[in-house]
Design a protein around this motif. Structure first.
Motif, mmCIF file in Angstrom:
data_model
loop_
_atom_site.group_PDB
_atom_site.id
_atom_site.type_symbol
_atom_site.label_atom_id
_atom_site.label_comp_id
_atom_site.label_asym_id
_atom_site.label_seq_id
_atom_site.Cartn_x
_atom_site.Cartn_y
_atom_site.Cartn_z
ATOM 1 N N UNK A 166 0.855 -1.188 0.000
ATOM 2 C CA UNK A 166 0.000 0.000 0.000
ATOM 3 C C UNK A 166 0.893 1.240 0.000
ATOM 4 N N UNK A 167 0.603 2.171 -0.914
ATOM 5 C CA UNK A 167 1.391 3.398 -1.024
ATOM 6 C C UNK A 167 0.483 4.599 -0.766
ATOM 7 N N UNK A 168 1.006 5.577 -0.021
ATOM 8 C CA UNK A 168 0.309 6.853 0.115
ATOM 9 C C UNK A 168 1.329 7.971 -0.025
ATOM 10 N N UNK A 169 0.855 9.066 -0.608
ATOM 11 C CA UNK A 169 1.669 10.267 -0.773
ATOM 12 C C UNK A 169 0.867 11.425 -0.193
ATOM 13 N N UNK A 170 1.423 12.064 0.829
ATOM 14 C CA UNK A 170 0.774 13.234 1.420
ATOM 15 C C UNK A 170 1.660 14.447 1.174
ATOM 16 N N UNK A 171 1.046 15.562 0.794
ATOM 17 C CA UNK A 171 1.790 16.784 0.494
ATOM 18 C C UNK A 171 1.221 17.941 1.307
ATOM 19 N N UNK A 172 2.126 18.717 1.907
ATOM 20 C CA UNK A 172 1.735 19.851 2.738
ATOM 21 C C UNK A 172 2.607 21.058 2.403
ATOM 22 N N UNK A 173 2.052 22.248 2.489
ATOM 23 C CA UNK A 173 2.898 23.439 2.391
ATOM 24 C C UNK A 173 3.396 23.749 3.800
ATOM 25 N N UNK A 174 4.617 24.275 3.866
ATOM 26 C CA UNK A 174 5.204 24.626 5.163
ATOM 27 C C UNK A 174 5.670 26.077 5.118
ATOM 28 N N UNK A 175 5.563 26.734 6.265
ATOM 29 C CA UNK A 175 5.885 28.158 6.360
ATOM 30 C C UNK A 175 7.350 28.419 6.694
ATOM 31 N N UNK A 176 8.063 27.399 7.191
ATOM 32 C CA UNK A 176 9.479 27.558 7.520
ATOM 33 C C UNK A 176 10.152 26.188 7.431
ATOM 34 N N UNK A 177 11.439 26.185 7.633
ATOM 35 C CA UNK A 177 12.201 24.953 7.485
ATOM 36 C C UNK A 177 12.632 24.346 8.817
ATOM 37 N N UNK A 178 11.988 24.755 9.923
ATOM 38 C CA UNK A 178 12.280 24.156 11.226
ATOM 39 C C UNK A 178 11.915 22.679 11.252
ATOM 40 N N UNK A 179 11.037 22.263 10.362
ATOM 41 C CA UNK A 179 10.664 20.863 10.246
ATOM 42 C C UNK A 179 11.900 19.990 10.005
ATOM 43 N N UNK A 180 12.885 20.515 9.320
ATOM 44 C CA UNK A 180 14.111 19.757 9.052
ATOM 45 C C UNK A 180 14.767 19.346 10.367
ATOM 46 N N UNK A 181 14.791 20.240 11.335
ATOM 47 C CA UNK A 181 15.375 19.936 12.645
ATOM 48 C C UNK A 181 14.586 18.803 13.314
ATOM 49 N N UNK A 182 13.273 18.910 13.287
ATOM 50 C CA UNK A 182 12.421 17.886 13.910
ATOM 51 C C UNK A 182 12.633 16.530 13.242
ATOM 52 N N UNK A 183 12.632 16.502 11.926
ATOM 53 C CA UNK A 183 12.821 15.243 11.204
ATOM 54 C C UNK A 183 14.189 14.636 11.495
ATOM 55 N N UNK A 184 15.211 15.458 11.598
ATOM 56 C CA UNK A 184 16.570 14.950 11.827
ATOM 57 C C UNK A 184 16.712 14.307 13.201
ATOM 58 N N UNK A 185 15.861 14.692 14.142
ATOM 59 C CA UNK A 185 15.912 14.106 15.483
ATOM 60 C C UNK A 185 15.206 12.756 15.549
ATOM 61 N N UNK A 186 14.355 12.483 14.559
ATOM 62 C CA UNK A 186 13.552 11.261 14.604
ATOM 63 C C UNK A 186 13.924 10.229 13.555
ATOM 64 N N UNK A 187 14.512 10.667 12.435
ATOM 65 C CA UNK A 187 14.698 9.767 11.298
ATOM 66 C C UNK A 187 16.116 9.838 10.750
ATOM 67 N N UNK A 188 16.410 8.942 9.831
ATOM 68 C CA UNK A 188 17.736 8.864 9.206
ATOM 69 C C UNK A 188 17.829 9.898 8.095
ATOM 70 N N UNK A 189 18.785 10.817 8.216
ATOM 71 C CA UNK A 189 19.043 11.782 7.145
ATOM 72 C C UNK A 189 19.695 11.028 5.999
ATOM 73 N N UNK A 190 19.051 11.037 4.845
ATOM 74 C CA UNK A 190 19.499 10.187 3.748
ATOM 75 C C UNK A 190 20.256 10.937 2.665
ATOM 76 N N UNK A 191 19.680 12.036 2.186
ATOM 77 C CA UNK A 191 20.280 12.687 1.029
ATOM 78 C C UNK A 191 19.691 14.081 0.859
ATOM 79 N N UNK A 192 20.357 14.882 0.056
ATOM 80 C CA UNK A 192 19.852 16.204 -0.271
ATOM 81 C C UNK A 192 20.311 16.617 -1.654
#
Length: 162
Positions: free
Chosen positions: A2-28
């Motif tokens: 099962x595949x799902x794709x969710x898309x959201x607009x974000x007002x800032x890039x602080x989400x990057x900090x949150x994601x880096x604390x929870x998940x594996x930083x893979x690539x950029x």
């Protein structure tokens, strides 16, 4: 699967900090992921700062792949994401992505800058995955899942791998 794709607009890039604390930083892309996190976020802000009146600075995509019958590793997930981003035509954007890999499911978190390195802007009014995006993702996953090198069940059927 099962595949799902969710898309959201974000007002800032602080989400990057949150994601880096929870998940594996893979690539950029258009970013050095070896830089300190604050500098990565600053680089995203610098690029979006070229459009000073912009309110929604980025796009956050969560791809979930559930009920996977083979174990995906970081390399196979990297190939899926790379093919997906190229397939939807956003490979020329600045982005960073993270993995949450479990035995039967994978979550891929991608943060895109809406401002391209050439100063163009991605419109958020079309957010929400369409059937073409799902088809690109399905094809990207199929290339990995149907490769006998990655799939021990196919190895037994075709006897093509050592």
């Amino acid at each position: 699967m099962k595949m799902t794709i969710e898309e959201f607009k974000i007002d800032n890039f602080d989400l990057i900090r949150t994601l880096s604390q929870q998940y594996i930083l893979a690539h950029g892309s258009f970013i050095d992921i070896n830089l300190p996190l604050a500098q990565i976020i600053d680089n995203f802000n610098t690029l979006s700062g070229t459009r000073p009146r912009l309110k929604s600075l980025g796009i956050y995509i969560v791809i979930s792949l559930k009920n996977i019958y083979i174990t995906l590793n970081q390399q196979s997930c990297f190939q899926i994401v790379s093919q997906y981003i190229h397939g939807i035509g956003w490979h020329d954007l600045q982005y960073i992505y993270f993995f949450d890999i479990k035995p039967s499911h994978v979550y891929i978190h991608i943060v895109f800058n809406r401002v391209t390195p050439k100063g163009q802007l991605i419109d958020v009014k079309y957010l929400g995955a369409n059937w073409q995006q799902y088809e690109v993702l399905r094809q990207s996953c199929s290339r990995i899942l149907e490769n006998p090198v990655n799939n021990k069940y196919l190895q037994r059927r075709c006897n093509c791998c050592p």
